[in-house]
Design a protein around this motif. Structure first.
Motif, PDB file in Angstrom:
ATOM      1  N   GLY A 137     -35.130  63.870 -19.342  1.00  0.00           N
ATOM      2  CA  GLY A 137     -34.533  62.903 -18.438  1.00  0.00           C
ATOM      3  C   GLY A 137     -34.639  63.391 -17.000  1.00  0.00           C
ATOM      4  O   GLY A 137     -35.077  64.515 -16.730  1.00  0.00           O
ATOM      5  N   ARG A 138     -34.217  62.575 -16.073  1.00  0.00           N
ATOM      6  CA  ARG A 138     -34.296  62.935 -14.663  1.00  0.00           C
ATOM      7  C   ARG A 138     -33.006  62.556 -13.954  1.00  0.00           C
ATOM      8  O   ARG A 138     -32.272  61.670 -14.398  1.00  0.00           O
ATOM      9  N   LEU A 139     -32.757  63.228 -12.848  1.00  0.00           N
ATOM     10  CA  LEU A 139     -31.556  62.999 -12.056  1.00  0.00           C
ATOM     11  C   LEU A 139     -31.935  62.478 -10.681  1.00  0.00           C
ATOM     12  O   LEU A 139     -33.022  62.761 -10.179  1.00  0.00           O
ATOM     13  N   ILE A 140     -31.021  61.721 -10.089  1.00  0.00           N
ATOM     14  CA  ILE A 140     -31.204  61.261  -8.712  1.00  0.00           C
ATOM     15  C   ILE A 140     -30.065  61.820  -7.871  1.00  0.00           C
ATOM     16  O   ILE A 140     -28.890  61.658  -8.215  1.00  0.00           O
ATOM     17  N   TYR A 141     -30.441  62.503  -6.802  1.00  0.00           N
ATOM     18  CA  TYR A 141     -29.471  62.999  -5.828  1.00  0.00           C
ATOM     19  C   TYR A 141     -29.841  62.435  -4.453  1.00  0.00           C
ATOM     20  O   TYR A 141     -31.021  62.207  -4.153  1.00  0.00           O
ATOM     21  N   ALA A 142     -28.825  62.234  -3.637  1.00  0.00           N
ATOM     22  CA  ALA A 142     -29.046  61.779  -2.264  1.00  0.00           C
ATOM     23  C   ALA A 142     -28.611  62.880  -1.316  1.00  0.00           C
ATOM     24  O   ALA A 142     -27.492  63.401  -1.431  1.00  0.00           O
ATOM     25  N   TYR A 143     -29.492  63.228  -0.392  1.00  0.00           N
ATOM     26  CA  TYR A 143     -29.104  64.190   0.643  1.00  0.00           C
ATOM     27  C   TYR A 143     -28.619  63.403   1.844  1.00  0.00           C
ATOM     28  O   TYR A 143     -29.367  62.625   2.452  1.00  0.00           O
ATOM     29  N   ASP A 144     -27.326  63.578   2.184  1.00  0.00           N
ATOM     30  CA  ASP A 144     -26.715  62.881   3.304  1.00  0.00           C
ATOM     31  C   ASP A 144     -27.042  63.625   4.592  1.00  0.00           C
ATOM     32  O   ASP A 144     -26.602  64.765   4.792  1.00  0.00           O
ATOM     33  N   LEU A 145     -27.817  62.990   5.464  1.00  0.00           N
ATOM     34  CA  LEU A 145     -28.262  63.652   6.684  1.00  0.00           C
ATOM     35  C   LEU A 145     -27.158  63.792   7.715  1.00  0.00           C
ATOM     36  O   LEU A 145     -27.281  64.571   8.656  1.00  0.00           O
ATOM     37  N   VAL A 146     -26.069  63.039   7.547  1.00  0.00           N
ATOM     38  CA  VAL A 146     -24.930  63.146   8.464  1.00  0.00           C
ATOM     39  C   VAL A 146     -23.979  64.236   7.974  1.00  0.00           C
ATOM     40  O   VAL A 146     -23.595  65.139   8.722  1.00  0.00           O
ATOM     41  N   LYS A 147     -23.625  64.177   6.669  1.00  0.00           N
ATOM     42  CA  LYS A 147     -22.700  65.165   6.106  1.00  0.00           C
ATOM     43  C   LYS A 147     -23.410  66.454   5.715  1.00  0.00           C
ATOM     44  O   LYS A 147     -22.766  67.482   5.481  1.00  0.00           O
ATOM     45  N   LYS A 148     -24.732  66.372   5.586  1.00  0.00           N
ATOM     46  CA  LYS A 148     -25.564  67.530   5.235  1.00  0.00           C
ATOM     47  C   LYS A 148     -25.160  68.119   3.886  1.00  0.00           C
ATOM     48  O   LYS A 148     -24.965  69.329   3.735  1.00  0.00           O
TER      49      LYS A 148
END
Length: 427
Positions: free
Chosen positions: A398-409
């Protein structure tokens, strides 16, 4: 009295002439509108009549009430909209109900040799784009899973919603990009050994052959999709796919031609979609030996050059775009730039690095993640909502999705596991 009678007679004649001029010509007869009066965008609509001709053209007049102007004489409208035709015979026409507009009244008009006749009117429910950008996942033949090949909408708080299943000849739909705010997902399919661009309209739910062949990859541009097209053994040119919904006049050949250096083979550019930075395109060349070469195409028409960076030892080199402060470029505004997700060969870690256009090299990573990236897409609604979404492999399947928040870093996980090989943000 005689003069008055003559005057009244003339007035009646002029009024009759004006009335006749306003009367529409009769181009077909025995019109039968569908008994169903309301349709969803993309539904098939059939109108029967006697006398349709092969050269007939059809168009929509679309009207909808404005929220702050409910009176009928204050309406939004779109005139001369070309329908998506399904079938036309001498006795009937079938088309798709229009999408991309608010709930509306749609007049169907027939045009023949300068004459125009109204066939009838239907109601169509809303086909507007959602207010927020949506995340979509692609399961294709590269996904290495028993999951059905399809396009899904990733619900951040619920299970994914299946949008459309990919047929056997669509299963390699890949290098997916989107025309900004058009509700179209464009990707590459191989037909008879030729890489072609196909689009899926998310509002009207239909596939469209975009008429572009020999495409190496697609690039997410600022206002359009840019297709990189091979035209000879070592030459490429660009074509633009515009943002107007379901129009077929979108093959605009751009005046950009490039000659690849001898060490880069055209097929090496087909693995990942590219991105537009500011005045350049970032592509990724797979060297086939756990190394990749950054390939940069200048968008300066006076100097269309191909720049290549040094080969990078990596199992993946995935272009992405983002928004950064323009203070280093002499402006207080935010500017668009490009970068690469680099998957290291030694430990499988993913580094997110911006591309330095001055030195033609990668900058130091601004974010890292312990897993290997498969696909990257960008969300930039405003300067407070800027996230880089990354699809990662896992060791457990399976695979995971993560989001990198460029404001909160920081990294934020999207719940659930996914079978996708690509993800793309669209609206």
């Amino acid at each position: 009295m005689k003069n008055l009678s003559l005057f009244l007679l003339l007035c009646l004649l002029f009024a009759a002439c004006a009335k006749d001029e306003d009367k529409e010509p009769i181009l077909v007869t025995d019109i039968v509108m569908p008994t169903q009066t309301s349709f969803n965008p993309g539904d098939k609509v059939t109108i029967s009549a006697q006398g349709f001709q092969p050269g007939d053209n059809f168009m929509f007049e679309i009207y909808w009430p404005l929220p702050d102007q409910p009176a009928m004489n204050y309406q939004g409208y779109a005139l001369g909209v070309s329908p998506v035709m399904v079938e036309q015979t001498a006795t009937s026409i079938t088309f798709l109900a229009p999408g991309h507009y608010p709930a509306s009244k749609t007049k169907i008009r027939l045009r023949r040799s300068g004459d125009i006749m109204t066939l009838g009117e239907i109601s169509v429910t809303s086909g507007e784009a959602p207010k927020e950008f949506q995340l979509y996942g692609i399961v294709n033949s590269h996904s290495s899973t028993s999951y059905d090949n399809c396009i899904e909408h990733v619900n951040f708080t619920d299970t994914p919603t299946n949008i459309v299943k990919l047929t056997e000849d669509q299963k390699d739909f890949s290098c997916v990009a989107n025309v900004p705010e058009s509700q179209n997902l464009c990707g590459i399919q191989t037909k008879d050994g030729v890489r072609r661009v196909f689009s899926y309209d998310l509002s009207m739910r239909f596939w469209q052959d975009m008429g572009l062949e020999n495409i190496l990859t697609l690039c997410n541009g600022q206002s359009s999709i840019i297709a990189v097209r091979q035209i000879s053994t070592n030459e490429m040119m660009l074509a633009s796919i515009g943002s107007w919904p379901y129009t077929r006049n979108i093959d605009q050949t751009l005046n950009y031609r490039y000659e690849l250096p001898a060490e880069i083979k055209p097929e090496a550019l087909t693995r990942y979609p590219g991105v537009q930075g500011s005045s350049y395109l970032l592509l990724s060349a797979d060297n086939g030996n756990n190394s990749f070469t950054p390939v940069v195409l200048s968008l300066n028409q006076s100097s269309t050059k191909v720049y290549t960076g040094d080969p990078i030892e990596a199992t993946a080199l995935i272009p992405f775009w983002t928004i950064i402060s323009g203070k280093d470029t002499g402006t207080t505004k935010y500017v668009r730039t490009g970068g690469y997700a680099v998957v290291r060969t030694d430990d499988g870690r993913t580094d997110l690095c911006l591309w330095d256009q001055t030195t033609m090299s990668l900058k130091e990573p601004f974010a890292t993640f312990p897993n290997s990236a498969r696909s990257v897409t960008m969300l930039a609604q405003d300067t407070e909502t800027m996230k880089i979404y990354v699809l990662f492999d896992t060791n457990r399947g399976g695979r995971l999705i993560y989001a990198y928040d460029l404001v909160k870093k920081d990294w934020q996980r999207v719940p659930d596991n996914y079978p996708y090989s690509e993800i793309v943000m669209a609206r």
